[in-house]
Motif scaffolding. Sequence first.
Motif, PDB file in Angstrom:
ATOM      1  N   THR A  94      28.299  48.431  37.068  1.00  0.00           N
ATOM      2  CA  THR A  94      29.383  49.075  36.958  1.00  0.00           C
ATOM      3  C   THR A  94      30.381  48.611  38.132  1.00  0.00           C
ATOM      4  O   THR A  94      30.323  47.942  39.065  1.00  0.00           O
ATOM      5  CB  THR A  94      29.097  50.830  37.556  1.00  0.00           C
ATOM      6  OG1 THR A  94      30.279  51.369  37.316  1.00  0.00           O
ATOM      7  CG2 THR A  94      28.695  50.642  38.976  1.00  0.00           C
ATOM      8  N   ASN A  95      31.947  49.016  37.229  1.00  0.00           N
ATOM      9  CA  ASN A  95      33.075  48.619  38.336  1.00  0.00           C
ATOM     10  C   ASN A  95      33.440  49.834  39.224  1.00  0.00           C
ATOM     11  O   ASN A  95      34.433  49.704  39.823  1.00  0.00           O
ATOM     12  CB  ASN A  95      34.120  47.762  37.532  1.00  0.00           C
ATOM     13  CG  ASN A  95      34.645  48.848  36.567  1.00  0.00           C
ATOM     14  OD1 ASN A  95      34.338  50.095  36.362  1.00  0.00           O
ATOM     15  ND2 ASN A  95      35.696  48.256  36.022  1.00  0.00           N
ATOM     16  N   ARG A  96      32.971  50.804  39.058  1.00  0.00           N
ATOM     17  CA  ARG A  96      33.274  52.057  39.860  1.00  0.00           C
ATOM     18  C   ARG A  96      32.447  52.388  41.381  1.00  0.00           C
ATOM     19  O   ARG A  96      31.301  51.405  41.163  1.00  0.00           O
ATOM     20  CB  ARG A  96      32.751  53.431  38.962  1.00  0.00           C
ATOM     21  CG  ARG A  96      33.800  53.641  37.659  1.00  0.00           C
ATOM     22  CD  ARG A  96      33.226  54.773  36.986  1.00  0.00           C
ATOM     23  NE  ARG A  96      34.153  55.051  35.632  1.00  0.00           N
ATOM     24  CZ  ARG A  96      35.030  55.802  35.798  1.00  0.00           C
ATOM     25  NH1 ARG A  96      35.592  56.453  36.834  1.00  0.00           N
ATOM     26  NH2 ARG A  96      35.829  56.105  34.643  1.00  0.00           N
ATOM     27  N   LEU A 125      36.361  38.329  41.437  1.00  0.00           N
ATOM     28  CA  LEU A 125      36.520  37.013  41.167  1.00  0.00           C
ATOM     29  C   LEU A 125      37.462  36.404  42.051  1.00  0.00           C
ATOM     30  O   LEU A 125      37.620  34.986  42.399  1.00  0.00           O
ATOM     31  CB  LEU A 125      37.128  36.998  39.687  1.00  0.00           C
ATOM     32  CG  LEU A 125      36.909  35.408  38.923  1.00  0.00           C
ATOM     33  CD1 LEU A 125      35.672  34.783  39.095  1.00  0.00           C
ATOM     34  CD2 LEU A 125      37.496  35.558  37.657  1.00  0.00           C
ATOM     35  N   ARG A 126      38.395  36.932  42.524  1.00  0.00           N
ATOM     36  CA  ARG A 126      39.559  36.695  43.396  1.00  0.00           C
ATOM     37  C   ARG A 126      38.942  35.995  44.678  1.00  0.00           C
ATOM     38  O   ARG A 126      39.545  35.417  45.512  1.00  0.00           O
ATOM     39  CB  ARG A 126      40.763  37.591  43.674  1.00  0.00           C
ATOM     40  CG  ARG A 126      40.122  38.819  44.346  1.00  0.00           C
ATOM     41  CD  ARG A 126      41.382  39.784  44.741  1.00  0.00           C
ATOM     42  NE  ARG A 126      40.706  40.982  45.248  1.00  0.00           N
ATOM     43  CZ  ARG A 126      40.512  41.975  44.610  1.00  0.00           C
ATOM     44  NH1 ARG A 126      40.651  41.995  43.321  1.00  0.00           N
ATOM     45  NH2 ARG A 126      40.017  43.119  45.092  1.00  0.00           N
ATOM     46  N   PRO A 168      42.712  40.719  38.622  1.00  0.00           N
ATOM     47  CA  PRO A 168      42.428  42.031  38.699  1.00  0.00           C
ATOM     48  C   PRO A 168      41.336  42.675  37.890  1.00  0.00           C
ATOM     49  O   PRO A 168      40.744  43.736  38.112  1.00  0.00           O
ATOM     50  CB  PRO A 168      43.783  42.874  38.654  1.00  0.00           C
ATOM     51  CG  PRO A 168      44.812  41.724  37.594  1.00  0.00           C
ATOM     52  CD  PRO A 168      44.324  40.392  38.055  1.00  0.00           C
ATOM     53  N   GLY A 169      41.556  42.053  36.657  1.00  0.00           N
ATOM     54  CA  GLY A 169      40.447  42.565  35.786  1.00  0.00           C
ATOM     55  C   GLY A 169      39.090  41.848  35.756  1.00  0.00           C
ATOM     56  O   GLY A 169      38.131  41.875  34.750  1.00  0.00           O
ATOM     57  N   ASN A 170      39.086  40.850  36.701  1.00  0.00           N
ATOM     58  CA  ASN A 170      37.717  40.066  36.976  1.00  0.00           C
ATOM     59  C   ASN A 170      37.362  39.185  36.005  1.00  0.00           C
ATOM     60  O   ASN A 170      38.007  38.665  35.156  1.00  0.00           O
ATOM     61  CB  ASN A 170      36.555  41.095  37.397  1.00  0.00           C
ATOM     62  CG  ASN A 170      36.852  41.555  38.989  1.00  0.00           C
ATOM     63  OD1 ASN A 170      37.004  40.709  39.907  1.00  0.00           O
ATOM     64  ND2 ASN A 170      36.622  42.976  39.115  1.00  0.00           N
TER      65      ASN A 170
END
Length: 274
Positions: A94-96, A125-126, A168-170
């Motif tokens: 999850t990204n939450r 990812l950043r 931002p969306g990885n």
Amino acid sequence: RADRSMVKVNCASIPKELFESEFFGHVRGSFTGAINDRVGRFQLADRGTLFLDEVGEIPLELQTKLLRVLQEGEFERVGEGTTRHVNVRVLAATNRDLKAEVNAGRFRLDLFYRLSVFPLQVPPLRERREDITALTTQFLRAASRRLGRTVPKVPQREMAKLVAYDWPGNVRELQHVVERAMILAPPGRAIQFDVTPSPAPRSGLPAPVRPYRTEHEWRRLERDNLAVLKAARGKVTGPGGAAALLGVNPNTLASRLRVLGLKKMFIEQRDASR
């Protein structure tokens, strides 16, 4: 028999009213549109692994049934009273922030602890830009196979654009950017990626620090720092002089002043003030 070693479910893509059928299956006639029996994902993954991607998107009312199958290994298909048993290893992603979701009442605490047997935190990812080149290569190969095309060459400047971008969306955003570039790229031509490196951080995190300074930046930094000459009233050496204030050898400071042309300027300004 089909290979059941891994079954994946993208929980974010399932309509709310179809979650139970997707997970557990249904029998014909159990609801409008159920024209045939359907095997659910848990049954498909029996004696294998079920990957629940975006598990934080599962509706609260279904989480009790999900908890039951995770703990007891049993469920019923929609419209059927027969209890079925499965042995499934579950991976969830999850990204939450599920702890925040629990506090907000959108995710069950008992389900959270049932899923958190062995948690792994994957940095965005950043924060792992060294992975971008390898991921891009993998996505290019996959897209090339689907489109029936040769894997295109990636110019160094294009790869540099990807590495400089904040994502931002990885990983999913990177995959979409690569696939879009593959679709738009003329066959046999170098690929181009439609991203613009961010001049400022998007996430509130500090922007990556450049590990070097240009000659112009060094000169500007030195000139700004040597404003101490004003505080020393043009005095370079001795007590209260610029060298003492900066903590450098007077000869070193004098050499810097000559290179920057500042000593003469300050002497002239001091003389003019007399």
